[in-house]
Structure formats: C-alpha cells, structure tokens
Design a protein around this motif. Structure first.
Motif, PDB file in Angstrom:
ATOM      1  N   LEU A  11      66.371  28.599  77.770  1.00 25.26           N
ATOM      2  CA  LEU A  11      64.981  28.342  77.376  1.00 25.26           C
ATOM      3  C   LEU A  11      64.768  26.878  77.011  1.00 25.26           C
ATOM      4  CD1 LEU A  11      64.180  31.550  75.291  1.00 25.26           C
ATOM      5  CD2 LEU A  11      63.275  30.931  77.526  1.00 25.26           C
ATOM      6  N   VAL A  12      65.712  26.299  76.303  1.00 26.03           N
ATOM      7  CA  VAL A  12      65.588  24.885  75.918  1.00 26.03           C
ATOM      8  C   VAL A  12      65.621  24.001  77.154  1.00 26.03           C
ATOM      9  CG1 VAL A  12      66.753  22.983  74.705  1.00 26.03           C
ATOM     10  CG2 VAL A  12      66.496  25.222  73.599  1.00 26.03           C
ATOM     11  N   VAL A  13      66.546  24.270  78.063  1.00 23.08           N
ATOM     12  CA  VAL A  13      66.649  23.472  79.288  1.00 23.08           C
ATOM     13  C   VAL A  13      65.367  23.618  80.106  1.00 23.08           C
ATOM     14  CG1 VAL A  13      67.870  23.263  81.496  1.00 23.08           C
ATOM     15  CG2 VAL A  13      69.171  23.482  79.368  1.00 23.08           C
ATOM     16  N   GLY A  14      64.848  24.828  80.205  1.00 25.86           N
ATOM     17  CA  GLY A  14      63.601  25.051  80.942  1.00 25.86           C
ATOM     18  C   GLY A  14      62.442  24.292  80.327  1.00 25.86           C
ATOM     19  N   ALA A  15      62.362  24.289  78.993  1.00 19.49           N
ATOM     20  CA  ALA A  15      61.283  23.565  78.324  1.00 19.49           C
ATOM     21  C   ALA A  15      61.405  22.068  78.560  1.00 19.49           C
ATOM     22  CB  ALA A  15      61.303  23.878  76.823  1.00 19.49           C
ATOM     23  N   VAL A  16      62.619  21.524  78.524  1.00 14.36           N
ATOM     24  CA  VAL A  16      62.839  20.091  78.758  1.00 14.36           C
ATOM     25  C   VAL A  16      62.429  19.731  80.183  1.00 14.36           C
ATOM     26  CG1 VAL A  16      64.628  18.312  78.989  1.00 14.36           C
ATOM     27  CG2 VAL A  16      64.606  19.816  76.993  1.00 14.36           C
ATOM     28  N   VAL A  17      62.802  20.557  81.143  1.00  5.76           N
ATOM     29  CA  VAL A  17      62.449  20.288  82.541  1.00  5.76           C
ATOM     30  C   VAL A  17      60.923  20.317  82.696  1.00  5.76           C
ATOM     31  CG1 VAL A  17      62.574  21.235  84.901  1.00  5.76           C
ATOM     32  CG2 VAL A  17      64.637  21.071  83.507  1.00  5.76           C
ATOM     33  N   ALA A  18      60.274  21.285  82.064  1.00  8.40           N
ATOM     34  CA  ALA A  18      58.811  21.377  82.160  1.00  8.40           C
ATOM     35  C   ALA A  18      58.156  20.140  81.570  1.00  8.40           C
ATOM     36  CB  ALA A  18      58.320  22.634  81.443  1.00  8.40           C
TER      37      ALA A  18
END
Length: 132
Positions: free
Chosen positions: A112-119
């Motif tokens: 979830l953290v990685v996905g948020a950073v990418v977004a």
C-alpha cells in the motif's frame, strides 16, 4: 255460507300478532351490527393511503425476493466461470498466482505504501508535464 261468515260481516278481521318488543330490539341490534360492518368495509375501501402502503409493502417483498434470486444466479455463474478458468489455467501458473497472493497478503502494508508513493510520483509528473 256458514253461520260464522254471516256473523262476522262488517267486523274487522283480527290483526295478526306482530313482533314483540324483545324481537324488535333484536332486529334493531342486528341491523346496527350489519350497518357497522358495512361502514367499516366502505371506510377500508376509501382509505387510499392504507391501500398504497399495502401495495408498497407487497412490491417491496417481491423486489427483495427477486434480488435474492438474481444474486444467487450471479454467484452460481461466477462460480462456474471461476471453475472454467481454473480448469483451463496451467497448474504452474495457478501455483505462482497462489504464492503471489500469499506474499501480497503478508506484505499488505508495504504494498500500500509503495502504491501510494507511485501514485504521488505520477501525479507530480503529470502536473509538471502540463506546465511545459
């Protein structure tokens, strides 16, 4: 003619015995009961709001029943589709997908953290690209 017929000429015939007071009260009471039932029936027919509520409740029940049937059919079709896909998918691919799902569940927060950073990075890049 007989003697009785000659002696009764001009004399009024005796009145038939009518209903007594008790019978009249009973008749009045029965009539009141029937009238009350008739009035209640007419009032029920005239109560449009109550009729609308009854119809609404009936339609609501029918819709709920149909929704249950449709959802059961959808679940059944989805299960059939899943089994069909599973049957056609090679075993090594199913095993890899299972391992990936298990790993994703184990590292849910990190993903979830990685996905948020990418977004966020994509949004920043997009906003800068619009200014050029």
């Amino acid at each position: 003619m007989n003697d009785d017929a000659r002696t009764n000429i001009g004399t009024p015939a005796p009145a038939p015995a009518g209903p007594g007071p008790a019978e009249l009260r009973d008749q009045v009471e029965r009539t009141r009961d029937e009238l009350g039932k008739t009035v209640e029936a007419l009032a029920a027919k005239a109560d449009i709001k109550a009729q609308a509520k009854e119809r609404t409740a009936a339609v609501k029940d029918q819709v709920a029943e149909k929704a249950v049937l449709v959802s059961e059919q959808i679940r059944e079709k989805a299960g059939q589709a899943a089994r069909a896909v599973e049957d056609k998918t090679p075993d090594p691919l199913l095993e890899k997908a299972g391992r990936a799902a298990t790993a994703a569940r184990a590292h849910r927060t990190t993903l979830l953290v990685v996905g948020a950073v990418v977004a966020v990075l994509l949004l920043v890049r997009r906003s800068r690209g619009g200014r050029r």
